[in-house]
Design a protein around this motif. Structure first.
Motif, PDB file in Angstrom:
ATOM      1  N   LEU A  62     -88.231 -36.134  48.879  1.00 29.88           N
ATOM      2  CA  LEU A  62     -86.829 -36.324  49.240  1.00 29.88           C
ATOM      3  C   LEU A  62     -86.007 -36.332  47.959  1.00 29.88           C
ATOM      4  O   LEU A  62     -86.255 -37.141  47.063  1.00 29.88           O
ATOM      5  CB  LEU A  62     -86.634 -37.645  49.982  1.00 29.88           C
ATOM      6  N   LEU A  63     -85.072 -35.400  47.859  1.00 31.47           N
ATOM      7  CA  LEU A  63     -84.145 -35.367  46.732  1.00 31.47           C
ATOM      8  C   LEU A  63     -82.888 -36.109  47.127  1.00 31.47           C
ATOM      9  O   LEU A  63     -82.367 -35.908  48.231  1.00 31.47           O
ATOM     10  CB  LEU A  63     -83.756 -33.931  46.377  1.00 31.47           C
ATOM     11  N   ASN A  64     -82.417 -36.970  46.250  1.00 28.41           N
ATOM     12  CA  ASN A  64     -81.175 -37.700  46.453  1.00 28.41           C
ATOM     13  C   ASN A  64     -80.245 -37.344  45.308  1.00 28.41           C
ATOM     14  O   ASN A  64     -80.565 -37.605  44.138  1.00 28.41           O
ATOM     15  CB  ASN A  64     -81.431 -39.212  46.471  1.00 28.41           C
ATOM     16  N   TYR A  65     -79.113 -36.725  45.627  1.00 23.64           N
ATOM     17  CA  TYR A  65     -78.160 -36.348  44.593  1.00 23.64           C
ATOM     18  C   TYR A  65     -77.595 -37.589  43.916  1.00 23.64           C
ATOM     19  O   TYR A  65     -77.273 -38.582  44.573  1.00 23.64           O
ATOM     20  CB  TYR A  65     -77.013 -35.520  45.161  1.00 23.64           C
ATOM     21  N   THR A  66     -77.449 -37.510  42.601  1.00 24.04           N
ATOM     22  CA  THR A  66     -76.893 -38.611  41.819  1.00 24.04           C
ATOM     23  C   THR A  66     -75.614 -38.183  41.112  1.00 24.04           C
ATOM     24  O   THR A  66     -75.106 -38.921  40.272  1.00 24.04           O
ATOM     25  CB  THR A  66     -77.913 -39.102  40.781  1.00 24.04           C
ATOM     26  N   ALA A  67     -75.114 -37.001  41.441  1.00 22.31           N
ATOM     27  CA  ALA A  67     -73.908 -36.453  40.816  1.00 22.31           C
ATOM     28  C   ALA A  67     -72.985 -35.925  41.911  1.00 22.31           C
ATOM     29  O   ALA A  67     -73.425 -35.701  43.042  1.00 22.31           O
ATOM     30  CB  ALA A  67     -74.298 -35.332  39.860  1.00 22.31           C
ATOM     31  N   PRO A  68     -71.734 -35.713  41.577  1.00 24.00           N
ATOM     32  CA  PRO A  68     -70.796 -35.155  42.563  1.00 24.00           C
ATOM     33  C   PRO A  68     -71.260 -33.778  43.046  1.00 24.00           C
ATOM     34  O   PRO A  68     -71.910 -33.032  42.304  1.00 24.00           O
ATOM     35  CB  PRO A  68     -69.471 -35.040  41.789  1.00 24.00           C
ATOM     36  N   ILE A  69     -70.905 -33.447  44.270  1.00 21.03           N
ATOM     37  CA  ILE A  69     -71.362 -32.205  44.892  1.00 21.03           C
ATOM     38  C   ILE A  69     -70.905 -30.984  44.093  1.00 21.03           C
ATOM     39  O   ILE A  69     -71.591 -29.953  44.086  1.00 21.03           O
ATOM     40  CB  ILE A  69     -70.940 -32.143  46.376  1.00 21.03           C
ATOM     41  N   GLU A  70     -69.787 -31.084  43.378  1.00 22.22           N
ATOM     42  CA  GLU A  70     -69.337 -29.961  42.552  1.00 22.22           C
ATOM     43  C   GLU A  70     -70.342 -29.655  41.442  1.00 22.22           C
ATOM     44  O   GLU A  70     -70.587 -28.487  41.130  1.00 22.22           O
ATOM     45  CB  GLU A  70     -67.950 -30.256  41.935  1.00 22.22           C
ATOM     46  N   GLU A  71     -70.937 -30.679  40.855  1.00 23.57           N
ATOM     47  CA  GLU A  71     -71.958 -30.478  39.826  1.00 23.57           C
ATOM     48  C   GLU A  71     -73.237 -29.906  40.443  1.00 23.57           C
ATOM     49  O   GLU A  71     -73.901 -29.074  39.838  1.00 23.57           O
ATOM     50  CB  GLU A  71     -72.254 -31.784  39.097  1.00 23.57           C
ATOM     51  N   ILE A  72     -73.552 -30.369  41.642  1.00 26.51           N
ATOM     52  CA  ILE A  72     -74.718 -29.846  42.357  1.00 26.51           C
ATOM     53  C   ILE A  72     -74.523 -28.356  42.623  1.00 26.51           C
ATOM     54  O   ILE A  72     -75.416 -27.547  42.350  1.00 26.51           O
ATOM     55  CB  ILE A  72     -74.934 -30.608  43.685  1.00 26.51           C
TER      56      ILE A  72
END
Length: 99
Positions: free
Chosen positions: A5-15
């Motif tokens: 499971l990946l959990n983003y730790t940055a804003p979606i724009e960076e993703i």
């Protein structure tokens, strides 16, 4: 085998900016035969990867090479499991795990 499971730790724009590199990395893992399935979580807070059976150290090294990891954009939760029952479409996978 593992579910990651990946959990983003940055804003979606960076993703989104790093996404092409991540997709290229995913493609390489499929070419090596390491991954079975992957995709976005809903809502879009991360992703899910299902892997073939492998040594945990090898999986950790693979995940460390993900551009999302290198750029500190995601954290990973790794869940190991041994399938004991599968749908007919996955029977070959289950037999490979049992060996």
């Amino acid at each position: 085998m593992y579910v990651v499971l990946l959990n983003y730790t940055a804003p979606i724009e960076e993703i989104d900016y790093a996404l092409p590199d991540h997709v290229e990395w995913l493609t390489k893992q499929y070419e090596h035969g390491y991954f079975l399935a992957s995709g976005r979580r809903k809502p879009r807070v991360g992703g899910v990867i299902i892997t073939r059976p492998m040594n945990r150290g090898k999986l950790d090294a693979i995940l460390a090479s993900d551009p999302f990891s290198v750029k500190h954009l995601a954290q990973y939760e790794v869940i190991e499991f041994s399938p004991t029952k599968t749908a007919p479409e996955l029977r070959e996978l289950n037999e490979a795990v049992a060996r």
